[in-house]
Design an enzyme around this catalytic site. Structure first.
Site: not given
Ligand code: PEP
Length: 252
Positions: A9, A11, A95, A97, A167, A173, A213
């Site tokens: 992803n 973003k 997601h 976000e 997630e 992040g 992460s």
């Molecule tokens: C994500 O945006 O779905 C995600 C898991 O981000 P990160 O790996 O940066 O935590």
């Protein structure tokens, strides 16, 4: 049998030229990987460039969001049909976000999920709890509600096409990762819940990815858990080196 998936992803990162470069580099580095699905999800503005960059390869193109209508007066939105016409095979939906910054609800995610499946896109449905919800032991309750909302009205034949990404919001992040045991427990819970909503046979077909992460330093351990079928990777998918290492850790 479930084919593992590693999705990146990107973003709101990478302009058109940068996205092309990363796509082309990954195509070169990952051409031998055929036993799992690798999905690149750049921003809308770079979908066409990445499609060109990965043409003729084993990599799949995905988007990060979509609207549930086919067309209409929805300024700033993109439909599933538009994504299909650009060569997308996957779309990330719900997601955290999107939920946190843009007010997306389980109902909206449900409409998007139905439309994505109708049009032929594979949805990657994101679910996960916030930190205070984990700390107050509400993880299962929150994830259950997100699943019930998202799958509302979906028939078995549609449900088995959904890819789920667990997630935990506190791990996205932040550099904090759920331990492999913590993640696997929720993955097992999700599969059990799908078994109750549908039947075990359907639940067994659904890919459940972990996201939060994921990086080369932890991917091996996370991806060896029996209920973790792959990963949705944010930050570490922006560099060819780290993304390649994560992909290869699922092969070992
Ligand atoms: C994500 O945006 O779905 C995600 C898991 O981000 P990160 O790996 O940066 O935590």
């Amino acid at each position: 049998m479930r084919i593992p998936i590693i999705a990146g992803n990107w973003k709101m990162y990478k302009n058109e030229a940068e996205a092309f470069e990363l796509g082309a580099e990954l195509k070169k580095r990952l051409e031998d990987v055929v036993s799992l699905k690798i999905v690149l999800c750049p921003p809308f503005t770079a979908l066409f460039s990445v499609k060109k960059a990965i043409e003729g390869s084993n990599l799949f193109l995905g988007a990060q969001n979509m609207h549930w209508e086919d067309q209409g007066a929805y300024t700033g939105e993109i439909s599933a049909k538009m994504l299909m016409s650009l060569g997308c095979s996957f779309v990330i939906l719900g997601h955290s976000e999107r939920r946190i910054h843009f007010g997306e609800t389980n109902e909206m995610t449900n409409k998007k999920l139905k439309k994505a499946i109708e049009i032929g896109l594979s949805p990657i449905l994101c679910v996960g709890e916030k930190l205070e919800q984990r700390e107050t032991e509400k993880t299962e309750e929150v994830v259950e509600k997100q699943l019930e909302g998202a799958f509302e009205g979906l028939k078995e034949i549609e449900a088995e096409k959904v890819v789920i990404a667990y997630e935990p919001v506190w791990a996205i992040g932040t550099g904090k990762t759920a331990t492999p045991k913590q993640a696997n427990e929720v993955h097992r819970f999700i599969r059990e819940k799908l078994g109750l909503l549908y039947k075990d046979e359907i639940a067994e077909k659904v890919n459940i990815l972990y996201g939060g992460s994921v990086k080369p330093e932890n991917s091996n351990e996370l991806l060896s858990e029996p209920d973790i079928d792959g990963a949705l990777v944010g930050g570490a998918s922006l560099k060819a080196d780290s993304f390649e290492k994560i992909v290869r850790s699922k092969l070992s």
